[in-house]
Design an enzyme around this catalytic site. Structure first.
Site, PDB file in Angstrom:
ATOM      1  N   ARG A 163       0.876  -1.166   0.000  1.00  0.00           N
ATOM      2  CA  ARG A 163       0.000   0.000   0.000  1.00  0.00           C
ATOM      3  C   ARG A 163       0.914   1.215   0.000  1.00  0.00           C
ATOM      4  NH1 ARG A 163      -5.423   1.136   1.560  1.00  0.00           N
ATOM      5  NH2 ARG A 163      -5.660   3.145   2.603  1.00  0.00           N
ATOM      6  N   HIS A 190      -6.836   1.564  -7.058  1.00  0.00           N
ATOM      7  CA  HIS A 190      -7.173   0.828  -5.830  1.00  0.00           C
ATOM      8  C   HIS A 190      -7.996  -0.402  -6.241  1.00  0.00           C
ATOM      9  CE1 HIS A 190      -7.696  -0.133  -1.779  1.00  0.00           C
ATOM     10  NE2 HIS A 190      -8.470   0.855  -1.349  1.00  0.00           N
ATOM     11  N   GLN A 193     -10.286  -2.714  -3.855  1.00  0.00           N
ATOM     12  CA  GLN A 193     -11.554  -2.128  -3.434  1.00  0.00           C
ATOM     13  C   GLN A 193     -12.661  -2.447  -4.434  1.00  0.00           C
ATOM     14  OE1 GLN A 193     -12.496  -0.318  -0.556  1.00  0.00           O
ATOM     15  NE2 GLN A 193     -14.490  -0.741  -1.488  1.00  0.00           N
ATOM     16  N   ASP A 285     -16.486   8.887  -2.555  1.00  0.00           N
ATOM     17  CA  ASP A 285     -15.281   8.569  -1.796  1.00  0.00           C
ATOM     18  C   ASP A 285     -14.828   9.863  -1.131  1.00  0.00           C
ATOM     19  OD1 ASP A 285     -13.070   7.272  -0.765  1.00  0.00           O
ATOM     20  OD2 ASP A 285     -11.947   7.259  -2.642  1.00  0.00           O
ATOM     21  N   CYS A 325     -16.150   3.488  -0.046  1.00  0.00           N
ATOM     22  CA  CYS A 325     -15.080   2.577   0.376  1.00  0.00           C
ATOM     23  C   CYS A 325     -14.623   2.823   1.813  1.00  0.00           C
ATOM     24  CB  CYS A 325     -13.901   2.650  -0.593  1.00  0.00           C
ATOM     25  SG  CYS A 325     -13.018   4.219  -0.575  1.00  0.00           S
ATOM     26  N   ARG A 352     -14.366  -6.759   1.508  1.00  0.00           N
ATOM     27  CA  ARG A 352     -12.934  -6.545   1.313  1.00  0.00           C
ATOM     28  C   ARG A 352     -12.159  -7.784   1.759  1.00  0.00           C
ATOM     29  NH1 ARG A 352     -10.509  -1.583   1.221  1.00  0.00           N
ATOM     30  NH2 ARG A 352      -8.656  -2.893   0.995  1.00  0.00           N
TER      31      ARG A 352
END
Length: 376
Positions: A163, A190, A193, A285, A325, A352
């Site tokens: 990450r 991402h 996600q 988001d 998310c 997730r």
């Protein structure tokens, strides 16, 4: 409200819009919008199709930096494996040590709740050993080059999830590593996600093809991953971003190509209401990502009018749902939507875990799902 600008349909299926800009329903494939049902014992009733091509997909040894690199069948296979693991482990209470004897290095330059917990608990649940590495534990590209780090980790573990701030860091790791690299988040994409988002929608609506997803917010890494995936699953995408906050131009160009190839709509506008019109799913988001804190005051001003409310949903389809998310700020979506029955954010967060498990199993083993094929 932000100023209204004309819709820009950059790529679309062959149909004509009506005068009020509401997409006609005829060209869209009709899907069942009934809520996702479970059987009487609380276990999911899986919908499936006999797509033999998915059964032959093998992703073992691949890296997962962006969904741009994965075709329709490969993405569906990942969702199928994820749904299978969720069913067998959560509902059937089976113990599946599919990753016993394996280890994962989890490199986190940026903090996270869902990415860390889903990966660490998921890998352990499958019998493997997760090793969490922060910037205090490993100075990626500082005290040791990314090249050397990739080669060292290749000899110490079986897979790496990173990450990171810069997507180029992932590309450097992947270039030198002899083991799979997973993008846990970068400035550009991402992808893990989006797997969770589409599994959540598949569970809720019963299938994906023909759905319309509307993004209202920043042209960020999550949107980029939606743009690399939606068309491959037959999903139409409508995007509203303020002027100057649109998606990356190279990502947009590829999304246009994919939309044309798969016969789906890709619409860009700066008006949230126009983006939401006729949609099944409203998504937003954070407006201020990690590393953008100094821009917060300006961004909050520029995004005025982009909060998702029930009024936004009033122009969507009657069965509309909401995704985020997380973590969420109230300026992005109000409590009335966020905590309503339309909100799928908490099943989305749980997924997730199941999708990262499905991904890791797919990249490290030859596992074949035991449940019937999901309907896409």
């Amino acid at each position: 409200m932000p100023p209204t600008t004309p819709l820009m349909t950059v790529s679309h299926a062959p149909y004509h819009s009506s005068d009020d800009s509401t997409p006609p329903t005829t060209p869209l494939r009709t899907v069942s919008h009934a809520p996702y049902h479970s059987s009487e014992d609380g276990q999911p009733r899986w919908l499936f199709v006999g797509a033999a091509s998915l059964a032959s997909v093998n992703l073992k040894g691949r890296s997962f930096l962006t969904l741009k690199d994965f075709n329709s069948d490969e993405i569906k296979r990942l969702l199928w494996v994820s749904g299978d693991l969720k069913h067998r482990i959560k509902h059937e209470k089976q113990y599946l040590p599919l990753l016993q004897g394996k280890s994962i290095a989890m490199i986190f330059e940026k903090r996270s709740t869902r990415t860390r917990m889903s990966t660490e608990t998921g890998f352990a649940l499958l019998g493997g050993h997760p090793c969490f590495l922060t910037s205090q534990d490993i100075h990626l590209g500082v005290n040791e080059s990314s090249t050397d780090t990739a080669r060292v980790l290749s000899g110490l573990c079986d897979i790496v999830l990173a990450r990171v701030y810069s997507h180029s860091t992932l590309e450097d790791l992947d270039k030198e590593a002899s083991i799979p690299i997973i993008n846990g988040l970068s400035d550009l994409y991402h992808p893990i996600q989006i797997l969770a988002d589409f599994l959540t929608l598949q569970e809720h609506y019963g299938s994906l093809s023909g759905l319309t997803v509307s993004w209202v917010g920043d042209g960020n890494n999550v949107l980029h991953s939606f743009m690399m995936t939606a068309a491959k699953l037959g999903v139409h995408l409508r995007i509203a971003t303020p002027e100057g906050y649109g998606p990356d131009s190279s990502v947009l160009q590829e999304a246009q190509r994919l939309s044309k190839q798969h016969g789906t709509q890709l619409v860009l506008t700066s008006d949230p209401v126009e983006a939401a019109r006729g949609s099944n799913v409203l998504v937003t988001d954070t407006w201020v990502s990690m590393g953008q804190e100094e821009e917060k005051k300006k961004r909050l001003k520029d995004f005025h009018g982009y909060q998702i409310t029930m009024q936004t949903g009033s122009v969507a389809k009657p069965d509309w749902t909401f995704l985020h998310c997380l973590p969420r700020k109230q300026e992005e979506v109000d409590d009335q939507v966020f905590y309503s029955s339309r909100s799928l954010v908490f099943p989305e967060a749980e997924n997730r875990k199941w999708t990262i498990m499905g991904l890791m199993v797919s990249l490290l083993t030859d596992y074949t799902p035991q449940i019937p094929m999901l309907k896409f």
